[in-house]
Design an enzyme around this catalytic site. Sequence first.
Site, PDB file in Angstrom:
ATOM      1  N   ASP A  13       0.822  -1.227   0.000  1.00 49.97           N
ATOM      2  CA  ASP A  13       0.000   0.000   0.000  1.00 49.97           C
ATOM      3  C   ASP A  13       0.848   1.266   0.000  1.00 49.97           C
ATOM      4  O   ASP A  13       0.447   2.306   0.528  1.00 49.97           O
ATOM      5  CB  ASP A  13      -0.946   0.052   1.211  1.00 49.97           C
ATOM      6  CG  ASP A  13      -1.827  -1.168   1.301  1.00 49.97           C
ATOM      7  OD1 ASP A  13      -2.342  -1.584   0.255  1.00 49.97           O
ATOM      8  OD2 ASP A  13      -1.995  -1.710   2.406  1.00 49.97           O
ATOM      9  N   HIS A  41      -4.368  -1.997  -6.030  1.00 51.55           N
ATOM     10  CA  HIS A  41      -3.791  -0.689  -6.318  1.00 51.55           C
ATOM     11  C   HIS A  41      -4.935   0.273  -6.577  1.00 51.55           C
ATOM     12  O   HIS A  41      -5.878  -0.076  -7.280  1.00 51.55           O
ATOM     13  CB  HIS A  41      -3.025  -0.702  -7.635  1.00 51.55           C
ATOM     14  CG  HIS A  41      -1.787  -1.512  -7.606  1.00 51.55           C
ATOM     15  ND1 HIS A  41      -0.867  -1.442  -6.609  1.00 51.55           N
ATOM     16  CD2 HIS A  41      -1.287  -2.368  -8.521  1.00 51.55           C
ATOM     17  CE1 HIS A  41       0.140  -2.241  -6.904  1.00 51.55           C
ATOM     18  NE2 HIS A  41      -0.092  -2.815  -8.049  1.00 51.55           N
TER      19      HIS A  41
END
Length: 428
Positions: A13, A41
């Site tokens: 992340d 994503h």
Amino acid sequence: MSNCVIVGINWGDEGKGRMVDLLTEDYDVVVRYQGGGNAGHTVINGKGKFALHLLPSGIFRDGVVNILGNGVALDPENLWSEIRELRCKGVEVTPDNLKISHRASLLLPWHRELDELEESRLADRKYGSTKQGIAPFYSDKYQKKTVLAGELFYPEKLRAHLRELLEWKNLTLTGVYGAEPCTEEALESWLRDACDPILPFICDTGAVLREARDTRKSILFEAQLGALRDLDYGIYPYTTSSNTLAAYAPIGAGLPSLRMDRVIGVVKAYSTCVGEGPFVGELSGREAEKLREAGAEYGAKTGRARRVAPIDLVATRYGVEVQGATEIALTKLDVLSYMDRIPVSVRYRIRGEETDVFPFPDELEDAEAVIETLEGWTCDISGVRRWEDLPEAARRYVEYIEEAIGCPITYISVGPERDSIICRNARR
Ligand code: GDP
């Protein structure tokens, strides 16, 4: 020709998606080489806001060929729904711009269920799986008990193979977990509804990559998660079940002999972590809330609130080392703009001893962060596009990190949008 891999340096992340989305402009081919639909994503561009789970982020660029390599956990059900979702929003996904390796193993209908069953069995000792079936999938892949995507081209042999696997897996489902067995009918509908639609995308992606190499095309490799979640080098057992390292890219992509010219490590300006396991320097209470809110730190796949902490220089230096990063993209610097003083985790204290070496996983449980604070800039930097226009305190923060991790920071991201980026001596 230049080959580049974009990897996470920390827990995932970090903002890899936005970096891939930015850089795909300069590349002909974009490849995902490991992991599955268990993370996501987030990409924001002219076509909208998207949460990608398995598809490579190059899917938004016209003329880019996107590849899902043999190293990924290919979940036909999720992939097909992701393709349909993108098509609904006007993104073209065709066998010309998406190619799936015939050597990729398929995530089978029982993998997700097994993940759930095992996490409930573990109850409060769970690892924090996203329950997408990734761990059972990779275990079965290494046991040679799954199916290659290319087998879909040989339906008769495939059915015989699946029947064998079904018989074997039902022993676990019913015997170990006391669950319902999977049926041949369920497999048939899975083949029809999830596998048939992806058939046109499956091919020998090794050949596609060889041709790309021979015609001097540039190839971008995109990793999922980060170094600290790598199966072999991460915080075991709180890792993922695949290798998130740059070194694995050529193997998981389909061209093991390929060399990388650039390894861009993505580091977030502070730390976040999803799931269980030690997380040194973790913030709590109001302080955590504020950072989480400022950074919108909620999982792209699960919506789970992410754990937050100051940037961890010990873990980040380790991540840079194992990734072999040649340069760093520092993301989300804008998120820190509300802080008067910015905490930085500079060393660990383990049973009274200070260290700057990232320890063996068991030792991490006893590590405390040694915190120093740097001056904040307390103004909006999201509109800044040039290094020299950043407030001095922001530049000092970047230079401090750069010095500590021993790798040049060539990109600084100050917002989620494609152009919210400062390129600093980057080879763009
Ligand atoms: P990935 O899996 O590494 O691509 O990361 P995620 O997509 O899970 O998390 C990154 C999140 O931060 C996404 O929501 C991005 O849109 C957002 N983001 C990326 N870079 C920046 C940035 O520089 N500033 C801000 N405010 N958000 C960013």
